[in-house]
Scaffold this motif. Structure first.
Motif, mmCIF file in Angstrom:
data_model
loop_
_atom_site.group_PDB
_atom_site.id
_atom_site.type_symbol
_atom_site.label_atom_id
_atom_site.label_comp_id
_atom_site.label_asym_id
_atom_site.label_seq_id
_atom_site.Cartn_x
_atom_site.Cartn_y
_atom_site.Cartn_z
ATOM 1 N N PHE A 1 -31.444 -18.489 -24.184
ATOM 2 C CA PHE A 1 -30.661 -17.289 -23.883
ATOM 3 C C PHE A 1 -31.518 -16.036 -23.994
ATOM 4 O O PHE A 1 -32.425 -15.971 -24.817
ATOM 5 N N ILE A 2 -31.189 -15.055 -23.176
ATOM 6 C CA ILE A 2 -31.718 -13.698 -23.322
ATOM 7 C C ILE A 2 -30.538 -12.857 -23.793
ATOM 8 O O ILE A 2 -29.435 -12.961 -23.246
ATOM 9 N N ILE A 3 -30.768 -12.044 -24.813
ATOM 10 C CA ILE A 3 -29.685 -11.202 -25.325
ATOM 11 C C ILE A 3 -29.991 -9.734 -25.050
ATOM 12 O O ILE A 3 -31.121 -9.367 -24.721
ATOM 13 N N MET B 1 -25.230 -4.165 -18.969
ATOM 14 C CA MET B 1 -25.286 -5.581 -19.372
ATOM 15 C C MET B 1 -24.267 -6.408 -18.592
ATOM 16 O O MET B 1 -24.575 -7.512 -18.134
ATOM 17 N N GLU B 2 -23.077 -5.866 -18.431
ATOM 18 C CA GLU B 2 -22.041 -6.598 -17.688
ATOM 19 C C GLU B 2 -22.401 -6.724 -16.210
ATOM 20 O O GLU B 2 -22.232 -7.787 -15.622
ATOM 21 N N LYS B 3 -22.928 -5.661 -15.600
ATOM 22 C CA LYS B 3 -23.335 -5.707 -14.187
ATOM 23 C C LYS B 3 -24.420 -6.750 -13.953
ATOM 24 O O LYS B 3 -24.520 -7.309 -12.864
ATOM 25 N N THR C 1 -22.783 -11.722 -20.818
ATOM 26 C CA THR C 1 -21.450 -11.910 -21.371
ATOM 27 C C THR C 1 -21.406 -11.421 -22.819
ATOM 28 O O THR C 1 -22.277 -11.779 -23.627
ATOM 29 N N TYR C 2 -20.388 -10.633 -23.134
ATOM 30 C CA TYR C 2 -20.176 -10.180 -24.515
ATOM 31 C C TYR C 2 -19.917 -11.384 -25.404
ATOM 32 O O TYR C 2 -19.167 -12.281 -25.039
ATOM 33 N N TYR C 3 -20.559 -11.425 -26.584
ATOM 34 C CA TYR C 3 -20.271 -12.535 -27.494
ATOM 35 C C TYR C 3 -20.020 -12.126 -28.937
ATOM 36 O O TYR C 3 -19.502 -12.926 -29.711
ATOM 37 N N PHE D 1 -22.997 -7.123 -28.636
ATOM 38 C CA PHE D 1 -24.059 -8.053 -28.218
ATOM 39 C C PHE D 1 -23.622 -8.826 -26.973
ATOM 40 O O PHE D 1 -22.488 -9.296 -26.892
ATOM 41 N N TYR D 2 -24.562 -8.954 -26.056
ATOM 42 C CA TYR D 2 -24.362 -9.689 -24.814
ATOM 43 C C TYR D 2 -25.480 -10.720 -24.679
ATOM 44 O O TYR D 2 -26.546 -10.562 -25.259
ATOM 45 N N ARG D 3 -25.221 -11.761 -23.878
ATOM 46 C CA ARG D 3 -26.258 -12.741 -23.620
ATOM 47 C C ARG D 3 -26.043 -13.371 -22.256
ATOM 48 O O ARG D 3 -24.963 -13.290 -21.669
ATOM 49 N N ILE D 4 -27.113 -14.029 -21.795
ATOM 50 C CA ILE D 4 -27.059 -14.766 -20.528
ATOM 51 C C ILE D 4 -27.919 -16.000 -20.688
ATOM 52 O O ILE D 4 -28.957 -15.969 -21.361
ATOM 53 N N LYS D 5 -27.437 -17.117 -20.134
ATOM 54 C CA LYS D 5 -28.205 -18.367 -20.195
ATOM 55 C C LYS D 5 -29.482 -18.198 -19.385
ATOM 56 O O LYS D 5 -29.455 -17.713 -18.259
ATOM 57 N N ASN D 6 -30.601 -18.557 -19.985
ATOM 58 C CA ASN D 6 -31.892 -18.414 -19.328
ATOM 59 C C ASN D 6 -32.385 -19.750 -18.780
ATOM 60 O O ASN D 6 -32.935 -19.811 -17.697
ATOM 61 N N ARG D 7 -32.202 -20.811 -19.548
ATOM 62 C CA ARG D 7 -32.685 -22.127 -19.118
ATOM 63 C C ARG D 7 -31.590 -23.161 -19.350
ATOM 64 O O ARG D 7 -30.799 -23.069 -20.213
#
Length: 167
Positions: free
Chosen positions: A125-127, A141-143, A147-149, A161-167
């Motif tokens: 993940f990248i946060i 971050m939302e654009k 995703t807010y977590y 805090f937000y994150r997105i799956k990287n791998r």
């Protein structure tokens, strides 16, 4: 002509170099720009330290920091890049001069960095996070598909805090 590592339709990103204090000090010392940052505006010495930390993060962990330029005018817009949080997460962040706020540059830059991360940074993940009062950064971050977590403290400040799956 500058050599860019990454280009978008409007932006050129080149790796940060230690000589970039001339670009970064006016940005980092602006109290309005640094309003939501825990350490606030930086003096020249703290800006130089930040540059050293960014260069070390790239050399030691493969996490680059970039200067951001407008391709049409060649004007310096700000900085974007990756770093490690105190908890060891890989974060993406940015700081832009005020005159470039609200024009989509941050979203454009973060989006291209998230694409870069999928190819070059081996983490799940990248946060990203921002002060709960920083609505502009929350929107970025939302654009960018993050995703807010959680809401938690970061460097003594309550942040979203937000994150997105990287791998």
């Amino acid at each position: 002509m500058k050599k860019y590592t990454i280009k978008t339709s409007r932006l050129g990103l080149r790796l940060l170099e230690k000589e970039d204090i001339t670009y970064l000090y006016p940005l980092e010392s602006d109290p309005q720009v640094k309003q939501f940052f825990p350490d606030g505006a930086r003096d020249r010495a703290k800006t130089e330290d930040m540059i050293k930390r960014c260069i070390s993060a790239f050399e030691e962990h493969g996490l680059p920091c970039f200067l951001l330029f407008d391709l049409e005018s060649d004007e310096f817009i700000g900085r974007v890049g990756f770093g490690l949080t105190e908890t060891g997460d890989t974060e993406v962040g940015y700081v832009l001069h005020k005159k470039f706020w609200g024009k989509g540059y941050a979203s454009e830059a973060v989006t291209v960095l998230l694409e870069y991360a999928r190819e070059h940074i081996d983490v799940d993940f990248i946060i990203a996070y921002a002060d709960t009062g920083n609505i502009g950064s929350t929107r970025v971050m939302e654009k960018c598909g993050m995703t807010y977590y959680k809401t938690d403290l970061a460097k003594g400040i309550e942040c979203r805090f937000y994150r997105i799956k990287n791998r």
